[in-house]
Design a protein around this motif. Structure first.
Motif, mmCIF file in Angstrom:
data_model
loop_
_atom_site.group_PDB
_atom_site.id
_atom_site.type_symbol
_atom_site.label_atom_id
_atom_site.label_comp_id
_atom_site.label_asym_id
_atom_site.label_seq_id
_atom_site.Cartn_x
_atom_site.Cartn_y
_atom_site.Cartn_z
ATOM 1 N N GLY A 121 0.839 -1.192 0.000
ATOM 2 C CA GLY A 121 0.000 0.000 0.000
ATOM 3 C C GLY A 121 0.868 1.233 0.000
ATOM 4 N N VAL A 122 0.241 2.371 -0.298
ATOM 5 C CA VAL A 122 0.970 3.639 -0.374
ATOM 6 C C VAL A 122 0.110 4.735 0.242
ATOM 7 N N ILE A 123 0.754 5.614 1.022
ATOM 8 C CA ILE A 123 0.119 6.869 1.429
ATOM 9 C C ILE A 123 0.894 7.976 0.724
ATOM 10 N N ASP A 124 0.259 8.591 -0.270
ATOM 11 C CA ASP A 124 0.920 9.626 -1.058
ATOM 12 C C ASP A 124 0.450 11.002 -0.616
ATOM 13 N N THR A 125 1.403 11.914 -0.411
ATOM 14 C CA THR A 125 1.078 13.265 0.030
ATOM 15 C C THR A 125 1.483 14.329 -0.981
ATOM 16 N N VAL A 126 2.066 13.924 -2.123
ATOM 17 C CA VAL A 126 2.652 14.921 -3.022
ATOM 18 C C VAL A 126 2.035 14.977 -4.410
ATOM 19 N N GLY A 127 1.486 13.865 -4.919
ATOM 20 C CA GLY A 127 0.886 13.855 -6.246
ATOM 21 C C GLY A 127 1.917 13.758 -7.358
ATOM 22 N N GLY A 128 1.460 14.015 -8.595
ATOM 23 C CA GLY A 128 2.349 14.073 -9.749
ATOM 24 C C GLY A 128 3.035 12.767 -10.084
ATOM 25 N N GLU A 129 4.286 12.883 -10.562
ATOM 26 C CA GLU A 129 5.031 11.713 -11.022
ATOM 27 C C GLU A 129 5.301 10.718 -9.903
ATOM 28 N N MET A 130 5.486 11.200 -8.689
ATOM 29 C CA MET A 130 5.750 10.278 -7.587
ATOM 30 C C MET A 130 4.539 9.411 -7.294
ATOM 31 N N ASP B 273 -1.473 16.997 -11.668
ATOM 32 C CA ASP B 273 -1.614 16.083 -12.808
ATOM 33 C C ASP B 273 -1.125 14.692 -12.438
ATOM 34 N N LEU B 274 -1.726 13.679 -13.059
ATOM 35 C CA LEU B 274 -1.369 12.292 -12.789
ATOM 36 C C LEU B 274 -1.026 11.602 -14.110
ATOM 37 N N PRO B 275 0.270 11.551 -14.459
ATOM 38 C CA PRO B 275 0.686 10.941 -15.728
ATOM 39 C C PRO B 275 0.686 9.421 -15.638
ATOM 40 N N LEU B 276 -0.452 8.821 -15.954
ATOM 41 C CA LEU B 276 -0.651 7.403 -15.664
ATOM 42 C C LEU B 276 -1.573 6.767 -16.692
ATOM 43 N N ASN B 277 -1.372 5.462 -16.898
ATOM 44 C CA ASN B 277 -2.288 4.664 -17.716
ATOM 45 C C ASN B 277 -3.194 3.844 -16.798
ATOM 46 N N VAL B 278 -4.081 3.083 -17.383
ATOM 47 C CA VAL B 278 -5.053 2.332 -16.581
ATOM 48 C C VAL B 278 -4.564 0.944 -16.164
ATOM 49 N N TYR B 279 -3.401 0.512 -16.617
ATOM 50 C CA TYR B 279 -2.977 -0.865 -16.392
ATOM 51 C C TYR B 279 -2.849 -1.272 -14.925
ATOM 52 N N PRO B 280 -2.342 -0.400 -14.033
ATOM 53 C CA PRO B 280 -2.306 -0.832 -12.631
ATOM 54 C C PRO B 280 -3.683 -1.170 -12.072
ATOM 55 N N PHE B 281 -4.706 -0.525 -12.597
ATOM 56 C CA PHE B 281 -6.062 -0.740 -12.086
ATOM 57 C C PHE B 281 -6.721 -1.981 -12.700
ATOM 58 N N ILE B 282 -6.474 -2.217 -13.986
ATOM 59 C CA ILE B 282 -7.188 -3.325 -14.633
ATOM 60 C C ILE B 282 -6.381 -4.616 -14.714
ATOM 61 N N LEU B 283 -5.057 -4.525 -14.514
ATOM 62 C CA LEU B 283 -4.242 -5.740 -14.535
ATOM 63 C C LEU B 283 -3.805 -6.184 -13.142
ATOM 64 N N ARG B 284 -3.716 -5.231 -12.206
ATOM 65 C CA ARG B 284 -3.305 -5.575 -10.848
ATOM 66 C C ARG B 284 -4.394 -5.306 -9.817
ATOM 67 N N GLY B 285 -5.487 -4.729 -10.219
ATOM 68 C CA GLY B 285 -6.571 -4.471 -9.276
ATOM 69 C C GLY B 285 -6.216 -3.476 -8.200
ATOM 70 N N VAL B 286 -5.293 -2.553 -8.494
ATOM 71 C CA VAL B 286 -4.899 -1.537 -7.521
ATOM 72 C C VAL B 286 -6.041 -0.532 -7.341
ATOM 73 N N SER B 287 -6.271 -0.108 -6.120
ATOM 74 C CA SER B 287 -7.308 0.884 -5.809
ATOM 75 C C SER B 287 -6.664 2.221 -5.454
ATOM 76 N N LEU B 288 -7.183 3.292 -6.028
ATOM 77 C CA LEU B 288 -6.746 4.653 -5.693
ATOM 78 C C LEU B 288 -7.829 5.278 -4.833
ATOM 79 N N LEU B 289 -7.475 5.641 -3.599
ATOM 80 C CA LEU B 289 -8.437 6.104 -2.612
ATOM 81 C C LEU B 289 -8.206 7.585 -2.318
ATOM 82 N N GLY B 290 -9.163 8.417 -2.674
ATOM 83 C CA GLY B 290 -9.048 9.848 -2.418
ATOM 84 C C GLY B 290 -9.338 10.177 -0.963
ATOM 85 N N ILE B 291 -8.521 11.061 -0.383
ATOM 86 C CA ILE B 291 -8.666 11.475 1.016
ATOM 87 C C ILE B 291 -9.019 12.956 1.054
ATOM 88 N N ASP B 292 -10.211 13.278 1.540
ATOM 89 C CA ASP B 292 -10.655 14.668 1.656
ATOM 90 C C ASP B 292 -10.800 15.026 3.124
#
Length: 332
Positions: free
Chosen positions: A221-230, A254-273
């Motif tokens: 898992g990842v807790i990201d605080t910076v966005g972008g390329e990281m 901006d998020l320079p990304l394709n969909v493969y992590p989501f559809i090939l690995r089932g990774v979930s991106l969870l927005g924190i508000d």
């Protein structure tokens, strides 16, 4: 009731030019609201730095008093939920953005923005956590509920020396997770290891520009605080079925990304508000902060300042030089 008090006020002195100053104000200048609070402590967040420098995406109108966090005692209340002397907190919503915020000895706010101070936290301790700690706690909570479990592998925390990142490292470590801390500040390795990080990942190793659709699976898992390329690199490096929380855009929206992590690995991106998070979610998270996530090394994260020192710390956070949490003592 006429009382003079001190507050930081940001003024647009010419088009696009902003000046910060500590000025005397009167209670009659505060906006309408059901609850008047004598602020004892506030905290400095990246959003405060943006507001204090004239960022129209955060604050539309100036003069303005920033500060998205405040903790203090109720002075007056027309709302039955609060009475004079109650210890309370205010954070997020429109507080400190387009409503005068916590860099002031007094605030007046709507009752729906006010939360009783969760026991057994002190006013000062609550502001060491502040919005940053609340955001970190939400992120850990979302990973746990996904679920991402401690025995599934390491958790990466990006921007690990910042307010959210340092809190997340400490909360994850005390919850039994193995933590890798990504940072561009190698001199802070000792600080991060004391918080509980097992691995230190240099910033240059946290960004992949190869153009590959997927990367080697590293993180449960990842807790990201910076966005972008990281953030994009972290997502592409997350293991099958893992989850990544996203709460910041200091590097880029901006998020320079394709969909493969989501559809090939089932990774979930969870927005924190944190800004509009309802009380029905906010209060249980703060109760966890006050109990199971009450950090034993909390003071290690805190630098206490006065209003006179605030301007210098605002410049530091805008230039990525803040470590841990900066709290503002309104009585100093």
């Amino acid at each position: 009731m006429s009382t003079s008090f001190q507050a930081m006020v940001v003024t647009e002195t010419a088009p696009g030019l902003f000046q910060r100053a500590i000025v005397s104000k009167d209670l009659n200048e505060l906006p309408a609201g059901e609850v008047l609070i004598r602020v004892r402590y506030s905290s400095l967040n990246y959003k405060d730095g943006l507001s204090a420098s004239g960022n129209r995406g955060v604050t539309r109108r100036y003069p303005h008093t920033p500060g998205i966090d405040a903790a203090g005692e109720v002075v007056e209340s027309s709302a039955p939920a609060f009475t004079a002397g109650d210890h309370v907190m205010v954070s997020c919503y429109d507080f400190g953005m387009n409503t005068p915020g916590g860099f002031s000895q007094y605030v007046r706010v709507p009752a729906k923005w006010v939360m009783p101070l969760p026991a057994p936290l002190s006013l000062r301790e609550s502001m060491i956590y502040g919005t940053a700690g609340f955001t970190a706690a939400q992120s850990v909570d979302r990973l746990q509920r996904h679920p991402v479990l401690p025995d599934q592998g390491k958790i990466l925390v990006t921007g690990a020396t910042g307010g959210v990142g340092s809190m997340a490292v400490a909360m994850l470590a005390m919850s039994g997770y193995s933590v890798a801390a990504a940072t561009g500040k190698p001199e802070q390795e000792h600080f991060l290891r004391e918080l509980g990080a097992q691995d230190i990942v240099p910033r240059e190793n946290s960004i992949d520009r190869s153009g590959r659709m997927l990367l080697k699976q590293k993180w449960a898992g990842v807790i990201d605080t910076v966005g972008g390329e990281m953030l994009a690199t972290a997502i592409k490096s997350t293991r099958y079925g893992g989850a990544v929380t996203c709460c910041g855009n200091v590097a880029s929206p901006d998020l320079p990304l394709n969909v493969y992590p989501f559809i090939l690995r089932g990774v979930s991106l969870l927005g924190i508000d944190s800004a509009e998070c309802p009380m029905s979610v906010r209060i249980p998270i703060w109760n966890k902060i006050a109990t199971i996530w009450r950090l034993p090394n909390l003071e290690q994260l805190a630098t206490e300042i006065s209003l006179k020192e605030l301007d210098q710390q605002i410049e530091a956070i805008l230039h990525g030089k803040q470590k841990g949490r900066v709290i503002l003592n309104l009585d100093a």
